[in-house]
Design a protein around this motif. Sequence first.
Motif, mmCIF file in Angstrom:
data_model
loop_
_atom_site.group_PDB
_atom_site.id
_atom_site.type_symbol
_atom_site.label_atom_id
_atom_site.label_comp_id
_atom_site.label_asym_id
_atom_site.label_seq_id
_atom_site.Cartn_x
_atom_site.Cartn_y
_atom_site.Cartn_z
ATOM 1 N N ILE A 43 5.367 67.500 35.923
ATOM 2 C CA ILE A 43 5.701 66.435 34.986
ATOM 3 C C ILE A 43 5.475 65.105 35.700
ATOM 4 N N LYS A 44 4.518 64.325 35.211
ATOM 5 C CA LYS A 44 4.181 63.025 35.788
ATOM 6 C C LYS A 44 5.045 61.947 35.134
ATOM 7 N N PRO A 45 5.266 60.830 35.827
ATOM 8 C CA PRO A 45 6.032 59.731 35.224
ATOM 9 C C PRO A 45 5.436 59.260 33.891
ATOM 10 N N GLU A 46 4.124 59.357 33.760
ATOM 11 C CA GLU A 46 3.452 58.938 32.526
ATOM 12 C C GLU A 46 3.756 59.854 31.351
ATOM 13 N N PHE A 47 4.328 61.023 31.600
ATOM 14 C CA PHE A 47 4.655 61.985 30.544
ATOM 15 C C PHE A 47 6.024 61.722 29.906
ATOM 16 N N ILE A 48 6.792 60.808 30.499
ATOM 17 C CA ILE A 48 8.167 60.557 30.045
ATOM 18 C C ILE A 48 8.145 59.559 28.891
ATOM 19 N N GLN A 49 8.886 59.908 27.819
ATOM 20 C CA GLN A 49 8.986 59.007 26.665
ATOM 21 C C GLN A 49 10.254 58.167 26.773
ATOM 22 N N GLY A 50 10.520 57.327 25.777
ATOM 23 C CA GLY A 50 11.593 56.345 25.827
ATOM 24 C C GLY A 50 12.984 56.890 26.078
ATOM 25 N N ALA A 51 13.261 58.130 25.727
ATOM 26 C CA ALA A 51 14.589 58.718 25.935
ATOM 27 C C ALA A 51 14.751 59.294 27.341
ATOM 28 N N GLY A 52 13.706 59.158 28.195
ATOM 29 C CA GLY A 52 13.796 59.637 29.565
ATOM 30 C C GLY A 52 13.440 61.093 29.769
ATOM 31 N N ILE A 53 12.871 61.717 28.747
ATOM 32 C CA ILE A 53 12.444 63.115 28.869
ATOM 33 C C ILE A 53 10.948 63.216 28.582
ATOM 34 N N GLY A 97 9.797 67.752 37.731
ATOM 35 C CA GLY A 97 9.517 69.062 38.295
ATOM 36 C C GLY A 97 8.238 69.675 37.770
ATOM 37 N N ILE A 98 8.131 70.961 37.965
ATOM 38 C CA ILE A 98 6.928 71.708 37.581
ATOM 39 C C ILE A 98 7.275 72.678 36.465
ATOM 40 N N LEU A 99 6.453 72.668 35.430
ATOM 41 C CA LEU A 99 6.594 73.607 34.323
ATOM 42 C C LEU A 99 5.586 74.730 34.510
ATOM 43 N N THR A 100 5.978 75.940 34.136
ATOM 44 C CA THR A 100 5.085 77.094 34.196
ATOM 45 C C THR A 100 4.981 77.694 32.803
ATOM 46 N N ALA A 101 3.758 77.938 32.376
ATOM 47 C CA ALA A 101 3.500 78.573 31.078
ATOM 48 C C ALA A 101 2.909 79.948 31.323
ATOM 49 N N GLU A 102 3.472 80.953 30.652
ATOM 50 C CA GLU A 102 2.953 82.315 30.721
ATOM 51 C C GLU A 102 2.614 82.759 29.311
ATOM 52 N N ALA A 103 1.366 83.165 29.130
ATOM 53 C CA ALA A 103 0.883 83.575 27.807
ATOM 54 C C ALA A 103 0.395 85.010 27.853
ATOM 55 N N THR A 104 0.738 85.745 26.782
ATOM 56 C CA THR A 104 0.356 87.152 26.657
ATOM 57 C C THR A 104 -0.236 87.387 25.278
ATOM 58 N N VAL A 105 -1.366 88.074 25.253
ATOM 59 C CA VAL A 105 -1.987 88.421 23.969
ATOM 60 C C VAL A 105 -1.093 89.437 23.272
ATOM 61 N N THR A 120 8.609 77.529 31.138
ATOM 62 C CA THR A 120 9.883 77.459 31.854
ATOM 63 C C THR A 120 9.810 76.369 32.918
ATOM 64 N N ASP A 121 10.991 75.910 33.345
ATOM 65 C CA ASP A 121 11.024 74.950 34.443
ATOM 66 C C ASP A 121 11.199 75.695 35.762
ATOM 67 N N GLU A 122 11.409 74.945 36.829
ATOM 68 C CA GLU A 122 11.511 75.546 38.166
ATOM 69 C C GLU A 122 12.749 76.433 38.336
ATOM 70 N N ASN A 123 13.725 76.276 37.449
ATOM 71 C CA ASN A 123 14.940 77.096 37.495
ATOM 72 C C ASN A 123 14.899 78.236 36.483
ATOM 73 N N SER A 124 13.718 78.520 35.956
ATOM 74 C CA SER A 124 13.483 79.568 34.956
ATOM 75 C C SER A 124 14.150 79.275 33.610
ATOM 76 N N LYS A 125 14.540 78.021 33.389
ATOM 77 C CA LYS A 125 15.089 77.629 32.087
ATOM 78 C C LYS A 125 13.938 77.523 31.089
ATOM 79 N N LYS A 126 14.120 78.148 29.927
ATOM 80 C CA LYS A 126 13.074 78.122 28.898
ATOM 81 C C LYS A 126 13.038 76.741 28.236
ATOM 82 N N ILE A 127 11.853 76.119 28.272
ATOM 83 C CA ILE A 127 11.653 74.780 27.715
ATOM 84 C C ILE A 127 11.065 74.867 26.312
#
Length: 141
Positions: A43-53, A97-105, A120-127
Amino acid sequence: MLDYKVYLDRLVSGKAVDNPYLDFMGIRAEEFRAGYARFSMEIKPEFIQGAGIMQGGLSVSLCDETSAHAAITTLSNDEQVATIEIKNDFLSMASKGILTAEATVFKRGRTLIVVDCVVTDENSKKISRSTATFMVIKNKK
């Protein structure tokens, strides 16, 4: 005609491929196998919107790219895919942090491929979670 095996091997090894969007977004390929793809994105600083997320559409975009590449693992070299629909559920917020995407057919048909993806995020929380449908297009000879 694109040789998908060569493309995916180059992509996962970090070698240059003709996909400037992945470079622009900082999306990295981590793993491919039949019907599966895993990508990550910091997640880059440029990806953050006005609410800080992070702006939510970026996780949808990450899902779309990851899902498309999972679909690509099922193609022959005379086929390609185009996203025709994507549905996304936002499950939580992320701001660093870093987001991870896992895709399955989920289903590979003759003309359509349905793919499920979870970010998911680095703590395995589903985003977020998405389901995408891709049209299989035969290349003209």
